[in-house]
Structure formats: C-alpha cells, structure tokens
Design a protein around this motif. Sequence first.
Motif, short mmCIF file in Angstrom:
data_model
loop_
_atom_site.label_atom_id
_atom_site.label_comp_id
_atom_site.label_asym_id
_atom_site.label_seq_id
_atom_site.Cartn_x
_atom_site.Cartn_y
_atom_site.Cartn_z
N ALA A 1 -51.05 21.18 -13.48
CA ALA A 1 -49.85 21.84 -12.93
C ALA A 1 -49.89 21.82 -11.40
N THR A 2 -51.07 21.96 -10.86
CA THR A 2 -51.22 21.97 -9.40
C THR A 2 -50.97 20.59 -8.81
N GLN A 3 -51.43 19.55 -9.48
CA GLN A 3 -51.15 18.19 -8.99
C GLN A 3 -49.66 17.92 -8.99
N LYS A 4 -48.96 18.41 -10.00
CA LYS A 4 -47.50 18.26 -10.01
C LYS A 4 -46.88 18.97 -8.82
N MET A 5 -47.38 20.17 -8.52
CA MET A 5 -46.86 20.91 -7.37
C MET A 5 -47.08 20.11 -6.07
N LEU A 6 -48.24 19.49 -5.91
CA LEU A 6 -48.52 18.74 -4.68
C LEU A 6 -47.55 17.58 -4.51
N ASN A 7 -47.17 16.96 -5.61
CA ASN A 7 -46.24 15.83 -5.52
C ASN A 7 -44.80 16.29 -5.38
N VAL A 8 -44.49 17.48 -5.95
CA VAL A 8 -43.14 18.04 -5.74
C VAL A 8 -42.90 18.30 -4.26
N ILE A 9 -43.86 18.91 -3.58
CA ILE A 9 -43.66 19.29 -2.18
C ILE A 9 -43.76 18.07 -1.24
N SER A 10 -44.34 16.98 -1.75
CA SER A 10 -44.47 15.79 -0.88
C SER A 10 -43.32 14.82 -1.07
N ASN A 11 -42.50 15.02 -2.11
CA ASN A 11 -41.39 14.09 -2.36
C ASN A 11 -40.12 14.55 -1.64
#
Length: 507
Positions: A497-507
């Motif tokens: 879930a955290t990796q998804k968050m990192l990519n959400v904020i970087s996109n």
Amino acid sequence: MKKRKIEIMDTTLRDGEQTSGVSFSAAEKLTIAQLLLEELNIDRIEIASARVSEGEFQGVKGIMSWASAKGYSNRIEVLTFVDGGLSIEWMKKTGAKVQNLLTKGSLNHLTHQLKKTPEQHFSEIAQAIALANENGIATNVYLEDWSNGMRNSPDYVFQYLDFLVTQPVKRILLPDTLGVLIPSDTFEFISKITSKYPNIHFDFHAHNDYDLSVSNVMEAIKAGISGLHVTVNGMGERAGNAPLESTVAVINDFMPEVKINIKESSLYSVSKLVETFTGYRIPANKPIVGDNVFTQTAGIHADGDNKNNLYFNNLLPERFGRKRKYALGKTSGKANIEKNLQELGLQLNQEDLKLVTQRIIELGDKKETVTKEDLPYIISDVLDSQAYEDKIVIESYVLVHSKGTRPSTTLCLKIDGEIIEEHAQGDGQFDAFMNALTRIYKSKKLMLPKLIDYAVRIPPGSSSDALCETIITWTNGKKEFKTRGLDSDQTVAAIKATQKMLNVISN
C-alpha cells in the motif's frame, strides 16, 4: 422388472455413538432421530443399548414418546442382551417396541466369552424371545462375530440359524463385527445363507476396518440380503461402519435391481448436523459429504466443464443439496477463475484475467488457499496496480523483529533509476519501515504525506486466511487519499500500500 426393496437401518445413535469421544445428549438424539425418519426417510433406526445409563434411558423414552405419537414405534430399535429379562424391563419402561437381541454368532465367542454350549445359549435366547413376545416387543437377533463364525465355525452358524428360524423372529442381523470381510467372502457367506433360508429376512452390518464396507455392502446385495446397517458419516467403533451417504449413492447408481427410499437431497444437511453435534470432523475428501469432493482444482477440469461437462460424473452435487466449486490456487488456471467470476457476476478482459491468474498462482506457491470471496479484492488490487506507472520501486527490504531488541528494517528503494539503501528502527516492523523510508526521502529533500489511518481486514465473507487487505489513509495537507495492499502477510500488505502511495504522489 420389479425391483427388490432393501431396508436401510441407521445405527448412528447406537453403534455410531461408539465412536471414540462421541456422546449424544437426549435432545440431540431426538433431533437426529426425527431427521433420520422424516427428513431422510430411513426405514428403521437403532437408537441405544439397553441398561447403559440413566441418560440413555431418558433419551430413548423421549424418542419413543415422539415416535408413538407419529406412528413410528415399529421403526425404532434398541440393542438388548440375554440377561434374564432385565433388558425387556428396561424397554417396557421406555416404551420401546423392537429389540435387537445380541447373541453369539461364532463358536469362538460363545466358548471363550460366555463359556457355554450352543444348546445352553439357544435355550436362553428362546426364553428372551418368548419374554419379549409376552410383553408385545418384537425381536431381531444379532449374531455377533458372525463373519468370523462363517470363516472358522460355519457348522455352528448353521446349527444356530436352524434353531433361529423356528423362533418368532422378524429379522436376523449378520454383523462383520471386527471388519474382517473382503467382498468375495461377503458374497460367498451371505449367498450360502440366503439360498438355504430364502424366506428369512437377513440384514448385513458392515464395519470399515479395511475401507471395504461399501464394497461389502454391494456384494451383500448381490447375494440376496434384505437389509443394510449404516451410520451417518460412517461413524462407529474403530474405523467406523458403512457410511450412509456412500451406500445410498452406490445403490442408486450401480444397483438397478434394487430400490431404497432414502432422500438423497437431505444427506448433506443431516451429515453436517451430526458433525456439529459430535465434534467429529468430516474429512475434506470424504465422498459425498466432504468439503472438497465437488471442488475442481485443476484448471483443465474447469475448462472441460465449460466444454460439454467433460469432467462430470453421475455424482452431481445437486443430488445431495450441494453445489460444484472451482478452487483457486496455483493449478487452477483461467477457467477456474472464470467459473468463480461468473458466480460473482463479474467479467474481465483476457489481459486483466491473465494478471489476476498470475496473482492467484503466486499465492498458491505460498501454499495459501484463495476463496471466491477473495476474488474481488485480488482484482481490485491487481487493476489498481496498473493505474499508474511505477516510477518508485521498493527493490528489497529486511524486516527484523526479535525478543529483547527493537524492530528494525533495512530498505532498498529505487527512485528515478537511483537505488538508495537505509536502515532504521521503530516501534513495530512497519513503523521501522516508514522510518527508513522517511530518511531516504529527507536525503532527497522530498516530503512524504502523513499517515492518518491504518486499517487491516480479511476480505468479508472469505473462509480462508490467504489474504489480508491493508488500507492506509494519507494526507498531504490539502487532501486525503487511500491506498490498499493485498498479501498473505499483514506487514507486506502495508508495504505494498505504501509503494502505491509513493507512485501516486510522484505521478
């Protein structure tokens, strides 16, 4: 061709109760008796042994009170003993009307247990039968150890039968008490008896010590037997008795010359109730009533079922009040998944189906069992993962949690092609992971959103522990958003879930 009627006598409440650790309360006995007679339409039931206990007495009394009001008294039987009339007195007090008198069917038992001659034994049996008659109680007679009697002392068995056929006996019961018969012996022994006494009603009582009880039942029918003794779930002493469920299915499918009146559609529900009352768990692979017996695991089988039911046989689950299932695991394949999706009313394109299949195979490799109820969560997780480009990848991590030390994490993160490693401790494994991640982001002069809620659950309705869903709510000060991770391990689900968050904020 007129079919020959075979009586089914269920002895779950008597012989089945001899299963180690099993004891029915009076209320449970009454409930099971009612289901056997009214729901399953069993011809006769054997419910107890005389003089065993006060609880047994009250149980029989309660059943007989109900049965007499229903007109079922002659379908209820009690095991009795050659004991000078004590069993008959006990039966009279309970209202029972049919005794199954236990006698010796082998010379070995007679000589070494009773230490009596055949003539002495027969005389006492005649008195027990006469006394029952005087008190309005019908008599069936068990020949205990009959199978060994036929093998080792057949002259005695036939001497005894010659005597018994002169007595006012309704049925003669032939038990394989020690479960020693093989099918050829069963056919031979019963054929000899039914051919010599063609007008006498004989029952066969099989035990399952060599897992041959149902095979022996089939041979007994071919040899001319008139009745069969069974138990729900094959309960009974040692390896148990002939199971009611398998016996019924075999007779209905493979013995067209005979008929029985059992309601197949109620077999499963009664089986599960008896399982609940006894705590005696049904093996998952037990025919007819086991959890797995109508479950296809291999994907090729599900594919064949889609193509003219290539992997179906006559044991259709609907006959027994059940449904076919398609297991989800590493061997299931797309066909199994499509079957489960159909039941859920879901449809995926081939590319998404391939991704979901791969995720299920990964879980199967971890020896996890996935259920139909898990599918929507796997689908959501897989499709959600495709919604953005993975610019940031958690390459690896080491989680350490041992007694006496603080949990720690070593994290290796890939950001825009650069790999950064960091180590940190925390109050728990995920806290340590987040501390290591925060250090990496600070080193890159990047900000992480704040974690404001962390929820863990298994998919609602799931009957397995294969999946754990972690839902994390984040805020960057302007808005809140959620990311989810799915895995068999709670912490790993949170990291996903955290990796998804990192990519959400970087996109």
